[in-house]
Design a protein around this motif. Structure first.
Motif, mmCIF file in Angstrom:
data_model
loop_
_atom_site.group_PDB
_atom_site.id
_atom_site.type_symbol
_atom_site.label_atom_id
_atom_site.label_comp_id
_atom_site.label_asym_id
_atom_site.label_seq_id
_atom_site.Cartn_x
_atom_site.Cartn_y
_atom_site.Cartn_z
ATOM 1 N N HIS A 348 60.848 20.046 83.609
ATOM 2 C CA HIS A 348 61.507 20.198 84.914
ATOM 3 C C HIS A 348 61.749 21.664 85.233
ATOM 4 N N GLU A 349 62.172 22.416 84.253
ATOM 5 C CA GLU A 349 62.476 23.834 84.461
ATOM 6 C C GLU A 349 61.211 24.637 84.754
ATOM 7 N N LEU A 350 60.118 24.319 84.090
ATOM 8 C CA LEU A 350 58.926 25.166 84.180
ATOM 9 C C LEU A 350 57.948 24.746 85.268
ATOM 10 N N ILE A 351 57.820 23.458 85.529
ATOM 11 C CA ILE A 351 56.835 23.017 86.527
ATOM 12 C C ILE A 351 57.442 22.076 87.571
ATOM 13 N N ALA A 352 58.770 22.029 87.605
ATOM 14 C CA ALA A 352 59.483 21.247 88.616
ATOM 15 C C ALA A 352 59.108 19.771 88.589
ATOM 16 N N SER A 353 58.822 19.249 87.407
ATOM 17 C CA SER A 353 58.578 17.808 87.285
ATOM 18 C C SER A 353 59.899 17.061 87.429
ATOM 19 N N ARG A 354 59.815 15.760 87.606
ATOM 20 C CA ARG A 354 61.024 14.977 87.828
ATOM 21 C C ARG A 354 61.860 14.901 86.553
ATOM 22 N N ALA A 355 63.148 14.887 86.727
ATOM 23 C CA ALA A 355 64.076 14.766 85.596
ATOM 24 C C ALA A 355 65.114 13.706 85.928
ATOM 25 N N PHE A 356 65.518 12.974 84.907
ATOM 26 C CA PHE A 356 66.484 11.895 85.059
ATOM 27 C C PHE A 356 67.618 12.113 84.059
ATOM 28 N N PRO A 357 68.775 11.510 84.295
ATOM 29 C CA PRO A 357 69.845 11.597 83.290
ATOM 30 C C PRO A 357 69.339 11.040 81.967
ATOM 31 N N PRO A 358 69.403 11.812 80.901
ATOM 32 C CA PRO A 358 68.819 11.342 79.639
ATOM 33 C C PRO A 358 69.649 10.241 78.995
ATOM 34 N N ARG A 359 68.948 9.369 78.310
ATOM 35 C CA ARG A 359 69.582 8.353 77.479
ATOM 36 C C ARG A 359 69.085 8.550 76.056
ATOM 37 N N PHE A 360 69.984 8.467 75.115
ATOM 38 C CA PHE A 360 69.651 8.707 73.718
ATOM 39 C C PHE A 360 69.857 7.419 72.919
ATOM 40 N N ALA A 361 69.149 7.335 71.797
ATOM 41 C CA ALA A 361 69.287 6.150 70.938
ATOM 42 C C ALA A 361 69.073 6.545 69.486
ATOM 43 N N ASN A 362 69.617 5.731 68.600
ATOM 44 C CA ASN A 362 69.385 5.896 67.169
ATOM 45 C C ASN A 362 69.537 4.547 66.482
ATOM 46 N N THR A 363 68.649 4.276 65.547
ATOM 47 C CA THR A 363 68.813 3.151 64.627
ATOM 48 C C THR A 363 68.404 3.630 63.249
ATOM 49 N N CYS A 364 69.126 3.207 62.245
ATOM 50 C CA CYS A 364 68.804 3.581 60.871
ATOM 51 C C CYS A 364 68.772 2.325 60.008
ATOM 52 N N TRP A 365 67.608 2.079 59.408
ATOM 53 C CA TRP A 365 67.452 0.961 58.475
ATOM 54 C C TRP A 365 67.557 1.489 57.046
ATOM 55 N N SER A 366 68.205 0.750 56.185
ATOM 56 C CA SER A 366 68.295 1.112 54.775
ATOM 57 C C SER A 366 67.855 -0.069 53.931
ATOM 58 N N LEU A 367 66.876 0.165 53.075
ATOM 59 C CA LEU A 367 66.418 -0.879 52.161
ATOM 60 C C LEU A 367 67.341 -0.889 50.940
ATOM 61 N N VAL A 368 67.871 -2.051 50.614
ATOM 62 C CA VAL A 368 68.779 -2.152 49.467
ATOM 63 C C VAL A 368 68.164 -2.931 48.311
ATOM 64 N N ALA A 369 67.111 -3.703 48.606
ATOM 65 C CA ALA A 369 66.396 -4.504 47.612
ATOM 66 C C ALA A 369 65.129 -5.003 48.297
ATOM 67 N N PRO A 370 64.178 -5.566 47.547
ATOM 68 C CA PRO A 370 62.977 -6.085 48.194
ATOM 69 C C PRO A 370 63.322 -7.091 49.290
ATOM 70 N N SER A 371 62.746 -6.883 50.470
ATOM 71 C CA SER A 371 62.958 -7.778 51.621
ATOM 72 C C SER A 371 64.428 -7.909 52.003
ATOM 73 N N ASP A 372 65.195 -6.867 51.787
ATOM 74 C CA ASP A 372 66.606 -6.858 52.184
ATOM 75 C C ASP A 372 66.946 -5.481 52.733
ATOM 76 N N ALA A 373 67.070 -5.392 54.040
ATOM 77 C CA ALA A 373 67.426 -4.132 54.690
ATOM 78 C C ALA A 373 68.618 -4.340 55.602
ATOM 79 N N VAL A 374 69.462 -3.331 55.668
ATOM 80 C CA VAL A 374 70.610 -3.340 56.577
ATOM 81 C C VAL A 374 70.391 -2.234 57.598
ATOM 82 N N LYS A 375 71.062 -2.344 58.727
ATOM 83 C CA LYS A 375 70.814 -1.356 59.776
ATOM 84 C C LYS A 375 72.092 -1.054 60.551
ATOM 85 N N VAL A 376 72.076 0.113 61.202
ATOM 86 C CA VAL A 376 73.147 0.542 62.077
ATOM 87 C C VAL A 376 72.503 1.311 63.215
#
Length: 424
Positions: A348-376
């Motif tokens: 947007h700053e350099l070529i005046a392309s469109r800009a929108f209010p940003p949205r952010f995301a995060n997910t973290c998976w943790s493997l605790v044993a075979p075929s057993d993962a927890v997430k946040v």
């Protein structure tokens, strides 16, 4: 009419160069704006990828990264636990180069914000219109007596993925049955809050199946940690009696010193001797950000939430673990999300392309044993003050095996998708 037609014919046959010469230089000969990205990890690679892809050649993008390939910190614990091979977590920059991004495999040694240039290890200066830094983390080696850059071969941190990850993996495999694996966990804030505890789970999985008489001791300056109840439930269920976690209040404040010669770790009251010692030191923003004056007294870099632009140096943006990102944790997913918002702001700053209010995301998976993962995970939005959490979720204790298996499959799919999103 004939004169007019002749005039048109002359202009048509004179060529693009002559036509351009008739126009003001600033219009006809203006070079593409230049973006230099320093750091080829999740933040830097994503930013370079999205600026090049979405500007469609209107912005020249250069990625400065000394390594020829990048090993992800996320999923490196899976390699330690035997669920991945090393090649599967290592990625080249070839596809980014195919997008027209110029890859420079050198170290960036300095930045001149006034001249808008980056100095490389060979002395070459790269000019930029906008600079994006993704310098990651450095370690505060002076906070644990006896642990410095020369200690990491004996007591690896394995918290910058690559040779250190392989070293810790190999030390674990060489450890005798009945040995003690000692982890010194880091204080807040640090890269990947659940990372040390997923590593404990992966080490425990390996030991249970290969060296079942062995034990794990975690010396932690904190009194609680990310996904604590979920990890402790898993340790009791899968590795009963193998893992002992000691919080800071039981260590009179935490680890004070280490001695690589005797493989010992010292707290104010007690000494622990390990067969393998994994020290994850306190952390701060990467060197080049600190030396450029982009970090505040906390050792981390304050940013404008909506654009990831430095609050201390206009025209320079920062993404990933080095930043003070409000409610967002330091993670590969976070870096990828921040880099997309940053790329949009820079375009947007350099070529005046469109800009929108940003949205952010995060997910973290943790493997605790075979075929057993927890997430946040959570979603976030930019406010005037910070990147603020909007909503979130976390796995619960007592979930079904089928749900946890779905989490593990989801994690594998996410890894494939996000590494493509980063590296092309």
């Amino acid at each position: 009419m004939t004169k007019l037609m002749n005039r048109r014919k002359v202009l048509k046959t004179a060529g693009a160069g002559a036509a351009a010469a008739a126009l003001p230089i600033g219009i006809a000969r203006a070079a593409n704006p230049k973006v230099v990205v320093v750091g080829g990890g999740p933040g830097g690679a994503t930013a370079a990828h999205y600026i090049a892809k979405d500007s469609k050649g209107a912005i020249d993008v250069m990625l400065v990264e000394p390594a020829k390939a990048y090993t992800t910190c996320f999923f490196s614990n899976w390699y330690i636990g035997g669920f991945r091979n090393f090649e599967s977590i290592t990625h080249s920059y070839n596809r980014l180069a195919d997008l027209g991004i110029k890859i420079v495999h050198q170290m960036a040694t300095g930045i001149d914000p006034d001249a808008k240039s980056v100095t490389l290890s060979d002395g070459v200066k790269l000019p930029y219109d906008r600079l994006i830094l993704a310098p990651g983390i450095d370690f505060k080696f002076d906070e644990i007596d006896g642990y410095g850059p020369d200690s990491v071969e004996a007591m690896p941190h394995a918290y910058k993925a690559g040779p250190q990850t392989v070293l810790l993996h190999d030390q674990l495999h060489a450890m005798k049955d009945g040995g003690l694996f000692v982890m010194v966990a880091p204080p807040n804030p640090y890269r990947c809050p659940p990372g040390p505890y997923e590593r404990v789970s992966m080490v425990a999985h390996y030991l249970k199946n290969n060296k079942p008489k062995s034990k794990i001791l975690v010396l932690d300056p904190k009194s609680k940690f990310s996904k604590m109840g979920l990890f402790q439930e898993a340790w009791a269920r899968y590795y009963d009696g193998m893992v002992e976690w000691l919080p800071g209040e039981m260590l009179s404040g935490g680890v004070k010193s280490v001695h690589t010669g005797s493989m010992t770790v010292q707290t104010p009251d007690e000494e622990f001797k390990g067969d393998v010692v994994n020290v994850i030191p306190p952390q701060m923003a990467g060197r080049i950000a600190r030396e450029t004056g982009l970090a505040d007294t906390s050792g981390w870099c304050p940013i404008v939430p909506a654009t990831m632009e430095s609050k201390l140096a206009p025209g320079i943006h920062l993404v990933g673990d080095s930043t003070i990102a409000g409610d967002m944790p330091k993670s590969g997913f976070s870096a990828n999300s921040q880099a997309k918002a940053c790329a949009m702001a820079v375009r947007h700053e350099l070529i005046a392309s469109r800009a929108f209010p940003p949205r952010f995301a995060n997910t973290c998976w943790s493997l605790v044993a075979p075929s057993d993962a927890v997430k946040v995970g959570a979603s976030y939005e930019a406010t005037d003050e910070k990147i603020a959490k909007v909503d979130g979720f976390i796995s619960k204790t007592g979930e079904t095996g089928s749900l946890r298996a779905e989490n593990a499959e989801e994690a594998v799919g996410w890894y494939s998708g996000i590494t493509t999103d980063m590296f092309g």
